[in-house]
Structure formats: C-alpha cells, structure tokens
Design an enzyme around this catalytic site. Structure first.
Site, PDB file in Angstrom:
ATOM      1  CG  HIS A  62      -1.773  11.507   2.491  1.00 12.18           C
ATOM      2  ND1 HIS A  62      -1.306  10.779   3.394  1.00 12.18           N
ATOM      3  CD2 HIS A  62      -2.296  10.523   1.628  1.00 12.18           C
ATOM      4  CE1 HIS A  62      -1.418   9.381   3.595  1.00 12.18           C
ATOM      5  NE2 HIS A  62      -2.329   9.442   2.370  1.00 12.18           N
TER       6      HIS A  62
ATOM      7  CD  GLU B  69      -6.709   9.480   1.355  1.00 10.12           C
ATOM      8  OE1 GLU B  69      -6.924   8.421   0.562  1.00 10.12           O
ATOM      9  OE2 GLU B  69      -5.740   9.611   1.754  1.00 10.12           O
TER      10      GLU B  69
HETATM   11  C1  PEP Z   1      -3.688   6.519   1.683  1.00  9.52           C
HETATM   12  O1  PEP Z   1      -2.572   6.240   2.262  1.00  9.52           O
HETATM   13  O2  PEP Z   1      -4.118   7.637   1.208  1.00  9.52           O
HETATM   14  C2  PEP Z   1      -4.473   5.160   1.357  1.00  9.52           C
HETATM   15  C3  PEP Z   1      -5.513   5.327   0.719  1.00  9.52           C
HETATM   16  O3  PEP Z   1      -3.718   4.176   1.520  1.00  9.52           O
HETATM   17  P1  PEP Z   1      -4.427   2.437   1.531  1.00  9.52           P
HETATM   18  O4  PEP Z   1      -5.339   2.355   0.356  1.00  9.52           O
HETATM   19  O5  PEP Z   1      -3.210   1.831   1.250  1.00  9.52           O
HETATM   20  O6  PEP Z   1      -5.055   2.502   2.860  1.00  9.52           O
END
Ligand code: PEP
Length: 259
Positions: A94, A166
């Site tokens: 992450h 992400e």
């Molecule tokens: C994350 O931090 O992986 C994430 C998806 O957070 P959010 O949905 O809060 O943006």
C-alpha cells in the site's frame, strides 16, 4: 465474480471490529454473488474471524506481514502468524507503507512470494503519485511497479494474486475522486498485461481510491475492473454493505466483471 473489500487501516478497537462483523452477519443475504473481503488491523483479525460464521462468504485479510517465517524482527508479524489468526489474504505495498515505512519494490516482491508460499492471497497495491501523473508517466510507473512486485513468482502462481490500482493522488482524505476516464487507461493496461484474461494473469484487478456509493457503479464499469478496494466509505458496516449491493447490481447489469 465482483470483488469488493475494505482495509480499516489503523482504525477500530476490538469492540468496533466485532460490531462490524455482526453487521456483516446481519446482511448475509447481500453478500451472495460478490467476493467480499475485510482487512482489519492485526489486533482484530482473530476477533473478526471468531465472530464470522465459517460459511459466511467474506474473506479476512491482514494489512501487512514480513517475508521471513520467524526470527528477530521486533514489531513484525509473519505470513504464518496472520494465517494462524484467520487471514487468507494479505495487503502488500500500500502506498502508505511505501511512503512511511520504507516499503520498496524489492520488499514488496519478497512479501508477495512469501504470501503465496504460505497459501495466502497477496493483494498487491500499485499506483502513481500526483507528480508522475502530472507528467503523464502513470502507465509506465504502474506497469513497472506491478511487474517488479510479481517478479519473484513463477508464472504458474500468478493466478493466486490480486492486484489493486490505487493512484496515490486519489487515496485518503486528501485524495481527489477520480473520473472513470482518468483511471481507464491504467486499468486497461493492467487488465491486458496482468489481468485474469491475460496469459498467466492474476485472479483480479481492482480499483481503489476515493470510492464512494455515488461513484462506485461508474468506476466498476471501467473496462478491466474486477472489483473495488475501499477505505473511508466502507469503514461503517452500512456503507460497506451498500457498496456490496452496488457491486452485486453491477454484476446483474452484465458488465465485464460478471463471474
Ligand atoms: C486506500 O487508502 O487504499 C483507500 C482506498 O482509501 P479511500 O477509499 O479512503 O480513498
């Protein structure tokens, strides 16, 4: 089948984790036909596992684990330890771990391989920072992170991995909600090169970053998207269950991620 999951990050007491689990049990019928997962903090994995009936179709994950099976690594937990606590999935790489805890593509690759060797599903997170996107370099950045993260696995094990795109600029409370067309080229590249329909592809490619109940259906409709990985909008069990229902409806609408 559409994947829909949440990581709680550094949130929730044991009581709060158990209450979330109880909410999932109460919403059991909504969970059919989606591949749901919940990733508590390490402290709550066993409590959530104990609270959920074994036939409830919800996977439990961990947010990180070390690649070594045991040893002098104060403060760390091993893949075997999180499996023993009840996890079958482990989040790896992450962006917050890359940013704050020195996670590199090398340690990510070691962890992905250790997870598979332990029988866990690695959830490999990749995504470009804002500066890379501003310079138009996101496709190469993300492709590089994905191939380096998977580099220690033999091709026949790649189907045991899930990849989550992400983008760093879209994550968390300082993140910006993406428009579907902004993520589509990267999702398309990941699907074509690493996705379930690719030769020696992974099990699924998910999107994560500022997903909410208003944008979830549109983001799920981006070609190559097999599911969503959600933070804030799913920390409340009602919010999570609502997203599960949206994912189930997307499946019935016959999108690509119907399984
Ligand atoms: C994350 O931090 O992986 C994430 C998806 O957070 P959010 O949905 O809060 O943006």
């Amino acid at each position: 089948m559409t994947w829909i999951g949440t990581s709680w990050k550094m949130n929730k007491t044991l009581a709060e984790a158990r209450a979330f689990a109880d909410g999932l049990v109460a919403a059991r019928s909504a969970l059919d036909g989606v591949r749901a997962f919940v990733i508590p903090a390490h402290t709550a994995i066993a409590a959530v596992r104990e609270r959920l009936p074994s036939d409830l179709p919800v996977l439990i994950g961990a947010q990180n684990a070390h690649w070594e099976p045991a040893g002098a690594y104060t403060g760390e937990v091993s893949m075997g330890m999180i499996a023993d606590a009840g996890a079958t999935l482990v989040e790896i790489g992450h962006s917050e771990r890359r940013q704050h805890f020195g996670e590199t593509d090398d340690t990510v690759a070691l962890k992905v391989a250790a997870a598979v060797a332990t029988g866990l599903t690695p959830l490999l997170c990749v995504g470009e920072p804002a500066g890379v996107r501003a310079a138009g370099g996101e496709i190469g950045w993300v492709a590089g992170q994905a191939s380096r993260g998977l580099s220690r696995l033999p091709p026949h094990d790649l189907h045991k991995v899930v990849v989550a795109y992400e983008p760093v600029w879209a994550i968390g409370d300082r993140g910006r909600e993406p428009l579907p067309h902004e993520i589509a080229p990267v999702m398309g590249m990941l699907a074509a090169r690493f996705g379930p329909d690719a030769h020696d592809g992974v099990a699924a490619v998910l999107y994560g970053g500022s997903v909410n109940r208003l944008n979830a259906a549109a983001l799920l409709g981006v070609p190559g998207t097999d599911g969503l990985f959600v933070g804030r909008a799913a920390w409340d069990v009602a919010g999570f269950v609502e997203l599960v229902r949206i994912a189930a409806r997307a499946r019935h609408a016959g999108w690509r991620n119907a399984g």
